[in-house]
Design a protein around this motif. Structure first.
Motif, PDB file in Angstrom:
ATOM      1  N   ILE A   1       3.590  -5.806   8.171  1.00  0.00           N
ATOM      2  CA  ILE A   1       5.001  -6.166   8.029  1.00  0.00           C
ATOM      3  C   ILE A   1       5.889  -4.967   7.684  1.00  0.00           C
ATOM      4  O   ILE A   1       7.107  -5.066   7.766  1.00  0.00           O
ATOM      5  N   LYS A   2       5.271  -3.831   7.287  1.00  0.00           N
ATOM      6  CA  LYS A   2       6.072  -2.640   6.973  1.00  0.00           C
ATOM      7  C   LYS A   2       5.201  -1.402   7.143  1.00  0.00           C
ATOM      8  O   LYS A   2       4.060  -1.368   6.694  1.00  0.00           O
ATOM      9  N   GLY A   3       5.753  -0.365   7.765  1.00  0.00           N
ATOM     10  CA  GLY A   3       5.060   0.913   7.888  1.00  0.00           C
ATOM     11  C   GLY A   3       3.892   0.884   8.853  1.00  0.00           C
ATOM     12  O   GLY A   3       3.653  -0.102   9.543  1.00  0.00           O
ATOM     13  N   GLU A   4       3.192   1.998   8.891  1.00  0.00           N
ATOM     14  CA  GLU A   4       1.974   2.110   9.700  1.00  0.00           C
ATOM     15  C   GLU A   4       0.774   1.992   8.777  1.00  0.00           C
ATOM     16  O   GLU A   4       0.674   2.729   7.795  1.00  0.00           O
ATOM     17  N   ILE A   5      -0.109   1.088   9.105  1.00  0.00           N
ATOM     18  CA  ILE A   5      -1.310   0.846   8.318  1.00  0.00           C
ATOM     19  C   ILE A   5      -2.515   1.179   9.189  1.00  0.00           C
ATOM     20  O   ILE A   5      -2.650   0.652  10.295  1.00  0.00           O
TER      21      ILE A   5
ATOM     22  N   TRP B   1     -11.328  -1.825   5.388  1.00  0.00           N
ATOM     23  CA  TRP B   1     -10.494  -1.156   4.402  1.00  0.00           C
ATOM     24  C   TRP B   1      -9.213  -0.722   5.089  1.00  0.00           C
ATOM     25  O   TRP B   1      -9.138  -0.651   6.301  1.00  0.00           O
ATOM     26  N   LEU B   2      -8.178  -0.475   4.289  1.00  0.00           N
ATOM     27  CA  LEU B   2      -6.854  -0.157   4.817  1.00  0.00           C
ATOM     28  C   LEU B   2      -6.311   1.070   4.116  1.00  0.00           C
ATOM     29  O   LEU B   2      -6.627   1.310   2.952  1.00  0.00           O
ATOM     30  N   GLU B   3      -5.451   1.794   4.826  1.00  0.00           N
ATOM     31  CA  GLU B   3      -4.774   2.924   4.205  1.00  0.00           C
ATOM     32  C   GLU B   3      -3.381   3.097   4.811  1.00  0.00           C
ATOM     33  O   GLU B   3      -3.119   2.659   5.922  1.00  0.00           O
ATOM     34  N   ALA B   4      -2.525   3.705   4.017  1.00  0.00           N
ATOM     35  CA  ALA B   4      -1.160   4.020   4.460  1.00  0.00           C
ATOM     36  C   ALA B   4      -0.991   5.529   4.345  1.00  0.00           C
ATOM     37  O   ALA B   4      -0.474   6.034   3.343  1.00  0.00           O
ATOM     38  N   PRO B   5      -1.439   6.292   5.350  1.00  0.00           N
ATOM     39  CA  PRO B   5      -1.460   7.750   5.218  1.00  0.00           C
ATOM     40  C   PRO B   5      -0.091   8.425   5.280  1.00  0.00           C
ATOM     41  O   PRO B   5       0.097   9.479   4.669  1.00  0.00           O
ATOM     42  N   ASN B   6       0.874   7.844   5.997  1.00  0.00           N
ATOM     43  CA  ASN B   6       2.129   8.551   6.263  1.00  0.00           C
ATOM     44  C   ASN B   6       3.371   7.959   5.619  1.00  0.00           C
ATOM     45  O   ASN B   6       4.403   8.631   5.548  1.00  0.00           O
ATOM     46  N   GLU B   7       3.307   6.695   5.220  1.00  0.00           N
ATOM     47  CA  GLU B   7       4.470   6.023   4.639  1.00  0.00           C
ATOM     48  C   GLU B   7       4.000   4.784   3.893  1.00  0.00           C
ATOM     49  O   GLU B   7       2.888   4.312   4.111  1.00  0.00           O
ATOM     50  N   ASP B   8       4.856   4.259   3.010  1.00  0.00           N
ATOM     51  CA  ASP B   8       4.526   3.013   2.328  1.00  0.00           C
ATOM     52  C   ASP B   8       4.309   1.922   3.370  1.00  0.00           C
ATOM     53  O   ASP B   8       5.026   1.871   4.382  1.00  0.00           O
ATOM     54  N   GLY B   9       3.337   1.065   3.130  1.00  0.00           N
ATOM     55  CA  GLY B   9       3.059  -0.008   4.061  1.00  0.00           C
ATOM     56  C   GLY B   9       2.863  -1.339   3.352  1.00  0.00           C
ATOM     57  O   GLY B   9       2.609  -1.377   2.140  1.00  0.00           O
ATOM     58  N   GLU B  10       3.009  -2.398   4.111  1.00  0.00           N
ATOM     59  CA  GLU B  10       2.767  -3.741   3.589  1.00  0.00           C
ATOM     60  C   GLU B  10       2.133  -4.584   4.675  1.00  0.00           C
ATOM     61  O   GLU B  10       2.457  -4.444   5.864  1.00  0.00           O
ATOM     62  N   VAL B  11       1.255  -5.469   4.250  1.00  0.00           N
ATOM     63  CA  VAL B  11       0.646  -6.443   5.151  1.00  0.00           C
ATOM     64  C   VAL B  11       0.655  -7.803   4.475  1.00  0.00           C
ATOM     65  O   VAL B  11       0.704  -7.898   3.244  1.00  0.00           O
ATOM     66  N   MET B  12       0.627  -8.842   5.290  1.00  0.00           N
ATOM     67  CA  MET B  12       0.376 -10.196   4.794  1.00  0.00           C
ATOM     68  C   MET B  12      -1.068 -10.504   5.144  1.00  0.00           C
ATOM     69  O   MET B  12      -1.514 -10.246   6.274  1.00  0.00           O
ATOM     70  N   VAL B  13      -1.797 -11.027   4.170  1.00  0.00           N
ATOM     71  CA  VAL B  13      -3.212 -11.323   4.344  1.00  0.00           C
ATOM     72  C   VAL B  13      -3.428 -12.821   4.153  1.00  0.00           C
ATOM     73  O   VAL B  13      -3.048 -13.377   3.117  1.00  0.00           O
ATOM     74  N   VAL B  14      -4.025 -13.452   5.160  1.00  0.00           N
ATOM     75  CA  VAL B  14      -4.329 -14.873   5.098  1.00  0.00           C
ATOM     76  C   VAL B  14      -5.842 -15.022   5.094  1.00  0.00           C
ATOM     77  O   VAL B  14      -6.520 -14.565   6.015  1.00  0.00           O
ATOM     78  N   HIS B  15      -6.366 -15.634   4.035  1.00  0.00           N
ATOM     79  CA  HIS B  15      -7.793 -15.956   3.938  1.00  0.00           C
ATOM     80  C   HIS B  15      -7.934 -17.458   4.131  1.00  0.00           C
ATOM     81  O   HIS B  15      -7.218 -18.229   3.480  1.00  0.00           O
ATOM     82  N   VAL B  16      -8.845 -17.865   4.998  1.00  0.00           N
ATOM     83  CA  VAL B  16      -9.053 -19.296   5.231  1.00  0.00           C
ATOM     84  C   VAL B  16     -10.498 -19.546   5.602  1.00  0.00           C
ATOM     85  O   VAL B  16     -11.147 -18.718   6.231  1.00  0.00           O
ATOM     86  N   VAL B  17     -10.997 -20.708   5.193  1.00  0.00           N
ATOM     87  CA  VAL B  17     -12.335 -21.127   5.589  1.00  0.00           C
ATOM     88  C   VAL B  17     -12.180 -22.064   6.771  1.00  0.00           C
ATOM     89  O   VAL B  17     -11.422 -23.034   6.729  1.00  0.00           O
TER      90      VAL B  17
ATOM     91  N   ILE C   1       0.858  -1.181   0.000  1.00  0.00           N
ATOM     92  CA  ILE C   1       0.000   0.000   0.000  1.00  0.00           C
ATOM     93  C   ILE C   1       0.902   1.241   0.000  1.00  0.00           C
ATOM     94  O   ILE C   1       1.496   1.577   1.030  1.00  0.00           O
ATOM     95  N   PRO C   2       1.029   1.907  -1.138  1.00  0.00           N
ATOM     96  CA  PRO C   2       1.883   3.099  -1.186  1.00  0.00           C
ATOM     97  C   PRO C   2       1.354   4.226  -0.293  1.00  0.00           C
ATOM     98  O   PRO C   2       0.147   4.337  -0.056  1.00  0.00           O
ATOM     99  N   LYS C   3       2.266   5.056   0.171  1.00  0.00           N
ATOM    100  CA  LYS C   3       1.917   6.210   1.010  1.00  0.00           C
ATOM    101  C   LYS C   3       0.804   7.027   0.353  1.00  0.00           C
ATOM    102  O   LYS C   3       0.841   7.313  -0.842  1.00  0.00           O
ATOM    103  N   GLY C   4      -0.197   7.370   1.165  1.00  0.00           N
ATOM    104  CA  GLY C   4      -1.279   8.216   0.690  1.00  0.00           C
ATOM    105  C   GLY C   4      -2.378   7.492  -0.066  1.00  0.00           C
ATOM    106  O   GLY C   4      -3.286   8.132  -0.580  1.00  0.00           O
ATOM    107  N   THR C   5      -2.301   6.159  -0.132  1.00  0.00           N
ATOM    108  CA  THR C   5      -3.338   5.418  -0.854  1.00  0.00           C
ATOM    109  C   THR C   5      -4.158   4.559   0.092  1.00  0.00           C
ATOM    110  O   THR C   5      -3.789   4.342   1.250  1.00  0.00           O
ATOM    111  N   GLN C   6      -5.261   4.056  -0.442  1.00  0.00           N
ATOM    112  CA  GLN C   6      -6.213   3.279   0.358  1.00  0.00           C
ATOM    113  C   GLN C   6      -6.685   2.070  -0.434  1.00  0.00           C
ATOM    114  O   GLN C   6      -6.859   2.142  -1.650  1.00  0.00           O
ATOM    115  N   ILE C   7      -6.875   0.966   0.272  1.00  0.00           N
ATOM    116  CA  ILE C   7      -7.542  -0.209  -0.290  1.00  0.00           C
ATOM    117  C   ILE C   7      -9.020  -0.033   0.030  1.00  0.00           C
ATOM    118  O   ILE C   7      -9.389   0.126   1.197  1.00  0.00           O
ATOM    119  N   LYS C   8      -9.865  -0.031  -0.978  1.00  0.00           N
ATOM    120  CA  LYS C   8     -11.287   0.274  -0.805  1.00  0.00           C
ATOM    121  C   LYS C   8     -11.996  -0.691   0.147  1.00  0.00           C
ATOM    122  O   LYS C   8     -11.569  -1.836   0.329  1.00  0.00           O
TER     123      LYS C   8
END
Length: 102
Positions: free
Chosen positions: A50-54, A80-96, A30-37
Motif C-alpha cells: 500500500i506504500k513504497g517499494e517492498i 520475509w520483507l524489507e524496505a531498502p529504499n523508502e518507508d513501506g507499508e503492506v496490509m496482511v490478511v491471515h485466514v484459514v 516497514i521503515p526504510k532500511g529495515t527488514q521483517i525477519k
C-alpha cells in the motif's frame, strides 16, 4: 458491515486492525532500511503493498511489490520483507481455508 481503521501513529511494525482465531487483518509499517525477519504462518497469507517499494522474499523467490500488487502464500511458506529504499507499508490478511476450499 464492519469498518476498521489503522492507527497513523504506528510507524514501525504491526498495526492490528482486526483479529479472531482464524482471521486477522494487519497493517505492517516497514521503515526504510529495515527488514521483517524470516518467518512463516500456519494460515494462508495475502500481502498487499500500500506504500513504497517492498522487497518480498521466499526461500525460492524475490519480488519487488509496489502499491496495488499482492502476493498469496500457502501455510508454512517461509517469507520475509524489507524496505531498502523508502518507508513501506503492506496490509496482511491471515485466514484459514475451509477444508473444501481450493
Amino acid at each position: 458491515m464492519q469498518v476498521f481503521s489503522s492507527n497513523p501513529e504506528v510507524t514501525e511494525g504491526p498495526d492490528r486492525l482486526f483479529s479472531k482465531k482464524y482471521y486477522s487483518l494487519v497493517r505492517l509499517a516497514i521503515p526504510k532500511g529495515t527488514q521483517i525477519k524470516r518467518h512463516r504462518s500456519m494460515m494462508t497469507v495475502t500481502v498487499v503493498a500500500i506504500k513504497g517499494e517492498i522487497v518480498f522474499h521466499t526461500d525460492d523467490q524475490e519480488t519487488t511489490l509496489v502499491p496495488g500488487q499482492a502476493v498469496l502464500m500457502e501455510p508454512l511458506e517461509f517469507h520475509w520483507l524489507e524496505a531498502p529504499n523508502e518507508d513501506g507499508e503492506v496490509m496482511v490478511v491471515h485466514v484459514v481455508k475451509k477444508p473444501t476450499e481450493k
